[in-house]
Scaffold this motif. Structure first.
Motif, PDB file in Angstrom:
ATOM      1  N   ARG A   1     -48.649 -17.024  72.497  1.00 48.40           N
ATOM      2  CA  ARG A   1     -49.126 -18.278  71.898  1.00 48.40           C
ATOM      3  C   ARG A   1     -49.126 -19.425  72.907  1.00 48.40           C
ATOM      4  O   ARG A   1     -49.015 -20.591  72.535  1.00 48.40           O
ATOM      5  N   HIS A   2     -49.239 -19.070  74.179  1.00 46.44           N
ATOM      6  CA  HIS A   2     -49.361 -20.059  75.253  1.00 46.44           C
ATOM      7  C   HIS A   2     -50.597 -19.715  76.100  1.00 46.44           C
ATOM      8  O   HIS A   2     -50.474 -19.386  77.288  1.00 46.44           O
ATOM      9  N   PRO A   3     -51.779 -19.773  75.512  1.00 43.19           N
ATOM     10  CA  PRO A   3     -52.975 -19.366  76.268  1.00 43.19           C
ATOM     11  C   PRO A   3     -53.203 -20.240  77.500  1.00 43.19           C
ATOM     12  O   PRO A   3     -52.860 -21.427  77.512  1.00 43.19           O
ATOM     13  N   ILE A   4     -53.781 -19.632  78.524  1.00 39.89           N
ATOM     14  CA  ILE A   4     -54.087 -20.365  79.749  1.00 39.89           C
ATOM     15  C   ILE A   4     -55.260 -21.300  79.491  1.00 39.89           C
ATOM     16  O   ILE A   4     -56.262 -20.910  78.891  1.00 39.89           O
ATOM     17  N   ILE A   5     -55.127 -22.537  79.939  1.00 42.27           N
ATOM     18  CA  ILE A   5     -56.183 -23.524  79.746  1.00 42.27           C
ATOM     19  C   ILE A   5     -57.419 -23.100  80.547  1.00 42.27           C
ATOM     20  O   ILE A   5     -57.323 -22.679  81.690  1.00 42.27           O
TER      21      ILE A   5
ATOM     22  N   SER B   1     -62.208 -16.555  77.029  1.00 44.21           N
ATOM     23  CA  SER B   1     -62.153 -15.276  76.309  1.00 44.21           C
ATOM     24  C   SER B   1     -60.931 -15.157  75.410  1.00 44.21           C
ATOM     25  O   SER B   1     -61.024 -14.625  74.300  1.00 44.21           O
ATOM     26  N   HIS B   2     -59.787 -15.646  75.887  1.00 43.94           N
ATOM     27  CA  HIS B   2     -58.536 -15.461  75.145  1.00 43.94           C
ATOM     28  C   HIS B   2     -57.819 -16.787  74.879  1.00 43.94           C
ATOM     29  O   HIS B   2     -56.693 -16.782  74.370  1.00 43.94           O
ATOM     30  N   GLY B   3     -58.450 -17.897  75.222  1.00 44.28           N
ATOM     31  CA  GLY B   3     -57.776 -19.185  75.146  1.00 44.28           C
ATOM     32  C   GLY B   3     -58.074 -19.980  73.893  1.00 44.28           C
ATOM     33  O   GLY B   3     -58.568 -19.445  72.893  1.00 44.28           O
TER      34      GLY B   3
ATOM     35  N   ARG C   1     -53.889 -13.341  81.278  1.00 43.16           N
ATOM     36  CA  ARG C   1     -54.556 -14.124  80.246  1.00 43.16           C
ATOM     37  C   ARG C   1     -54.218 -13.593  78.855  1.00 43.16           C
ATOM     38  O   ARG C   1     -53.950 -14.366  77.919  1.00 43.16           O
ATOM     39  N   ARG C   2     -54.213 -12.289  78.712  1.00 42.49           N
ATOM     40  CA  ARG C   2     -53.930 -11.681  77.407  1.00 42.49           C
ATOM     41  C   ARG C   2     -52.449 -11.788  77.045  1.00 42.49           C
ATOM     42  O   ARG C   2     -52.105 -12.000  75.875  1.00 42.49           O
ATOM     43  N   HIS C   3     -51.569 -11.660  78.024  1.00 44.72           N
ATOM     44  CA  HIS C   3     -50.142 -11.782  77.740  1.00 44.72           C
ATOM     45  C   HIS C   3     -49.772 -13.202  77.331  1.00 44.72           C
ATOM     46  O   HIS C   3     -48.992 -13.412  76.395  1.00 44.72           O
ATOM     47  N   MET C   4     -50.324 -14.194  78.023  1.00 41.23           N
ATOM     48  CA  MET C   4     -49.990 -15.572  77.638  1.00 41.23           C
ATOM     49  C   MET C   4     -50.578 -15.917  76.269  1.00 41.23           C
ATOM     50  O   MET C   4     -49.954 -16.647  75.489  1.00 41.23           O
ATOM     51  N   ALA C   5     -51.746 -15.384  75.956  1.00 42.19           N
ATOM     52  CA  ALA C   5     -52.310 -15.587  74.621  1.00 42.19           C
ATOM     53  C   ALA C   5     -51.422 -14.934  73.565  1.00 42.19           C
ATOM     54  O   ALA C   5     -51.214 -15.488  72.476  1.00 42.19           O
ATOM     55  N   HIS C   6     -50.864 -13.757  73.888  1.00 41.23           N
ATOM     56  CA  HIS C   6     -49.954 -13.068  72.967  1.00 41.23           C
ATOM     57  C   HIS C   6     -48.711 -13.913  72.698  1.00 41.23           C
ATOM     58  O   HIS C   6     -48.182 -13.910  71.574  1.00 41.23           O
TER      59      HIS C   6
ATOM     60  N   ARG D   1     -60.360 -25.693  71.722  1.00 39.44           N
ATOM     61  CA  ARG D   1     -60.125 -27.136  71.541  1.00 39.44           C
ATOM     62  C   ARG D   1     -59.498 -27.744  72.785  1.00 39.44           C
ATOM     63  O   ARG D   1     -59.887 -28.837  73.217  1.00 39.44           O
ATOM     64  N   HIS D   2     -58.537 -27.060  73.353  1.00 44.35           N
ATOM     65  CA  HIS D   2     -57.883 -27.576  74.559  1.00 44.35           C
ATOM     66  C   HIS D   2     -58.786 -27.437  75.782  1.00 44.35           C
ATOM     67  O   HIS D   2     -58.770 -28.308  76.660  1.00 44.35           O
ATOM     68  N   ASN D   3     -59.560 -26.377  75.841  1.00 41.33           N
ATOM     69  CA  ASN D   3     -60.528 -26.245  76.936  1.00 41.33           C
ATOM     70  C   ASN D   3     -61.506 -27.409  76.916  1.00 41.33           C
ATOM     71  O   ASN D   3     -61.839 -27.982  77.961  1.00 41.33           O
ATOM     72  N   LYS D   4     -61.980 -27.768  75.726  1.00 35.43           N
ATOM     73  CA  LYS D   4     -62.924 -28.887  75.578  1.00 35.43           C
ATOM     74  C   LYS D   4     -62.269 -30.204  75.965  1.00 35.43           C
ATOM     75  O   LYS D   4     -62.893 -31.065  76.607  1.00 35.43           O
ATOM     76  N   PHE D   5     -61.006 -30.374  75.598  1.00 34.29           N
ATOM     77  CA  PHE D   5     -60.279 -31.593  75.954  1.00 34.29           C
ATOM     78  C   PHE D   5     -60.226 -31.769  77.465  1.00 34.29           C
ATOM     79  O   PHE D   5     -60.456 -32.867  77.985  1.00 34.29           O
ATOM     80  N   TYR D   6     -59.969 -30.702  78.186  1.00 32.86           N
ATOM     81  CA  TYR D   6     -59.906 -30.801  79.653  1.00 32.86           C
ATOM     82  C   TYR D   6     -61.274 -31.116  80.248  1.00 32.86           C
ATOM     83  O   TYR D   6     -61.379 -31.883  81.205  1.00 32.86           O
ATOM     84  N   ARG D   7     -62.303 -30.538  79.688  1.00 34.48           N
ATOM     85  CA  ARG D   7     -63.654 -30.840  80.169  1.00 34.48           C
ATOM     86  C   ARG D   7     -64.020 -32.296  79.908  1.00 34.48           C
ATOM     87  O   ARG D   7     -64.539 -32.991  80.784  1.00 34.48           O
TER      88      ARG D   7
END
Length: 255
Positions: free
Chosen positions: A172-176, A180-182, A165-170, A185-191
């Motif tokens: 600039r491709h955070p896991i949906i 904590s590290h994502g 999770r931290r590496h993908m955030a580093h 806005r995109h999390n809300k879109f999926y919900r």
């Protein structure tokens, strides 16, 4: 709720669903279900977890059936003797495979680690990754008129807390779904758009040397139904076989 993927007299491997804790924790005192207790009841003996799998992460989890087997197995996990591969849905287009060597400072819990040193050096953390698929959706999220996502295979070569999770955030491709590290806005879109709320990270494969037989055991689990529902919305295949990471001999594909 839990599916057994492999079992013999020494080891049991299961598929842990997203949202299930591995064992009891003071941080979730109100919880009543835990993978460790559920597996114990299923196999009829005490079990010992051999590795971590975060609560929101689904996928393969291995237990030893005795303290002796657990003791023999632990060095494999500590010395990179275990081959683990994950699938994740991340923000943006991941254009090419990569090898990320980016040290991480230990994430400390405010209560459990209140007495731990706050000034520890960053620890070695290495992840290999490669893109498998991509999609662009015609919906505005943030400042853009559309949103892009990639399906990525990841292989951690170290085992730091929240490493993937931290590496993908580093990158600039955070896991949906990572709260904590994502990207909220995109999390809300999926919900809101898909009606799906989870961390889109699954421990898909795990290979290890059996501590008694010395044979290589290569396991691969299936994607949960919500992954296939999402892939249908993306216009991707809904066949489990199209997302396999191991061949019939247990060797990794695409390596």
């Amino acid at each position: 709720m839990i599916n057994i993927l492999f079992e013999d007299e020494h080891i049991v491997a299961v598929h842990k669903p997203s949202g299930l804790l591995v064992h009891r924790s003071y941080l979730a005192r109100k919880e009543t279900e835990f993978a460790m207790q559920m597996v114990r009841d299923m196999v009829g003996c005490h079990v010992f977890p051999l590795h971590r799998l975060d609560r929101p992460t689904s996928g393969i989890l291995i237990f030893a059936k005795s303290a002796e087997v657990a003791r023999v197995m632990q060095p494999q996990f500590a010395e990179r003797g275990i081959d683990k591969r994950y699938l994740a849905l991340v923000r943006g287009y991941v254009d090419e495979a990569g090898h990320l060597d980016y040290p991480l400072k230990e994430e400390l819990d405010k209560i459990a680690d209140s007495r731990a040193s706050q000034d520890k050096e960053a620890q070695e953390a290495i992840t290999d990754y490669r893109p498998l698929n991509r999609v662009e959706l015609p919906f505005p999220v943030g400042r853009y008129d559309s949103c892009r996502y990639s399906l990525v295979e990841m292989k951690p070569l170290t085992g730091r807390k929240h490493q993937l999770r931290r590496h993908m955030a580093h990158l600039r491709h955070p896991i949906i779904g990572d709260t904590s590290h994502g990207d909220g806005r995109h999390n809300k879109f999926y919900r809101d758009h898909f009606g799906l709320q989870r961390l889109w990270l699954i421990a898909k494969t795990l290979s290890f040397t059996h501590p008694v037989t010395q044979e290589v055991v290569a396991l691969e689990t299936e994607l949960e139904v919500e992954w296939l529902q999402l892939f249908e919305a993306f216009g991707w295949s809904q066949h489990q076989s199209d997302y396999q990471l191991l061949n019939r001999d247990g060797a990794a594909l695409g390596s």
